[in-house]
Every structure is written in structure tokens, then in C-alpha cells.
Design a protein around this motif. Sequence first.
Motif, PDB file in Angstrom:
ATOM      1  N   ILE A  26       0.867  -1.354   0.036  1.00 45.75           N
ATOM      2  CA  ILE A  26      -0.074   0.083  -0.133  1.00 45.75           C
ATOM      3  C   ILE A  26       0.874   1.185   0.106  1.00 45.75           C
ATOM      4  O   ILE A  26       1.836   1.508   0.994  1.00 45.75           O
ATOM      5  N   SER A  27       0.634   1.909  -0.854  1.00 43.81           N
ATOM      6  CA  SER A  27       1.514   3.276  -1.215  1.00 43.81           C
ATOM      7  C   SER A  27       0.781   4.556  -0.862  1.00 43.81           C
ATOM      8  O   SER A  27      -0.630   4.617  -1.023  1.00 43.81           O
ATOM      9  N   LEU A  28       1.333   5.514  -0.906  1.00 46.53           N
ATOM     10  CA  LEU A  28       0.740   6.765  -0.904  1.00 46.53           C
ATOM     11  C   LEU A  28       0.035   7.095  -2.338  1.00 46.53           C
ATOM     12  O   LEU A  28      -1.185   7.860  -2.231  1.00 46.53           O
ATOM     13  N   MET A  29       0.342   6.503  -3.284  1.00 46.88           N
ATOM     14  CA  MET A  29      -0.503   6.775  -4.512  1.00 46.88           C
ATOM     15  C   MET A  29      -1.637   5.876  -4.443  1.00 46.88           C
ATOM     16  O   MET A  29      -2.980   6.269  -4.964  1.00 46.88           O
ATOM     17  N   THR A  30      -1.575   4.722  -3.488  1.00 50.17           N
ATOM     18  CA  THR A  30      -2.858   4.022  -3.617  1.00 50.17           C
ATOM     19  C   THR A  30      -3.863   4.921  -2.757  1.00 50.17           C
ATOM     20  O   THR A  30      -4.923   4.820  -3.119  1.00 50.17           O
ATOM     21  N   ILE A  31      -3.635   5.761  -1.578  1.00 51.18           N
ATOM     22  CA  ILE A  31      -4.610   6.408  -0.885  1.00 51.18           C
ATOM     23  C   ILE A  31      -4.750   7.442  -1.534  1.00 51.18           C
ATOM     24  O   ILE A  31      -5.946   7.760  -1.783  1.00 51.18           O
TER      25      ILE A  31
END
Length: 227
Positions: A26-31
Motif C-alpha cells: 500500500i503506497s501513498l499513490m494508493t491512498i
Amino acid sequence: MIPNVNSLNRSEQVRRDTDSQKNLSISLMTIDETILNHIIYNLKPEVIQGGTVKKVNCRFAPGELWEAMKKDSFVRDYQGKIQLPSIILKRTTSNDDEQLIHFNRYLNETVIRTHSPKNRYTKFSALEKKNAPINEIYNITFPSHMKLNYHFVIWTEYVEQMNKMVELFQCNSKDYWGTKDGYRFRVDGISFSHTVELQSGEDRMIKTEFDLSVHGYILPETITKLD
């Protein structure tokens, strides 16, 4: 330097290319994608313009678009036309979530799955006595919790349209944003600031800005830790 072959543990060398369950990250791009998709597909911002329903354009603002927006106070398309109504957002800050901080950063939990496709029961396997018990072991790593802040800017032509946008975001705040089968992140309350902008040679625009706090969590693909 020649590696020490005797120090290798053959039990830890397991094939992963045939696994159906891949590593979860889970990355910042996912959020960012989760928040944007929730606005587009769940909230579905719309306004009444000219007697018809018009969808509100919503997108993330890259660095160039954000600087142009601060300079011109509005957003234009590729042909130079002002886009109304429009919503742009940008992630401004990301900090540790003080409410969810673990004393041990490297928390792992091992889960054993007793049913596996490799030991599926069939009448033929029962006759051949090939139903040997096979356990699948999963190592679950707890994510790192963060609090992210997003800045929103909304433009409309009329106050009635802006009131609908403010009511939409206000009523859906303090809730979990995401998808049913995907990720969900808790969203805090928001406060709005309203302005009316008059540009020379342009129509009047209603502008509203607000900040949105999201309680998210990240889990990198690889975690480096000391033994």
C-alpha cells in the motif's frame, strides 16, 4: 568474496513464482487514487446548469497545474477555456498518525490456512490416498499509520451550485472513503472558505477551498530492519 554455502538455510528458500497470493503493498499513490475514485464514482458531484445535469470535473493537480491555478485563480483546458464547474485536489502534508503508533514497528502475525488447492479432495485422490494435509502459511505485516492532508479547490458559476458541492462534502465527511472490496480510509471533518472572484473580461466565479484529513496506512513492498 565467496559466500558461505554452509550458512544457507534451504528451508527458507521457497519458490514464490507459482503463488497465487502475491505480496501486498500500500503506497501513498494508493491512498490518492482511493480518495479520488471515491469522489468520482461514489460521491458523483453534479450540478444543474442550463436545465441539464452536468458532471463536475474532478482531478489531481500536478505541480504545473497547481502553480497555474494559483497564478490565474482558475483552471483552463487545453484550448484555454475556463473549466466550470471544476474540482482539483492536492496532497499537501503527510505525517505520522499519533493516535495509532506501535511501540514495535515490526509487528508480524503468522496465519495458517489448512485448506489448500494442492490437497483438494476428489474421489480419485481418496482412492490413491494422496490427500496429505498441506498447510499454507502467511506472514502478515502490520502497516504504518499516517495522517494525510489534502487541499481542495472548487469553482462554480453560481452560488446555488456551490451550495450543493459544500453540502455533498460536508455530509460525507467523518466517514470511511473507499470501495467495498478494496481499501477504506477514515476522513475527518472539514471547514470551508468561500470567495467570489471577478476577472476582467470573464464571468463571475464562486470559489471554495477546504482541507481534508485522511487517516491512512502504508505498507512498502520491501521493509529493511535490523536483526
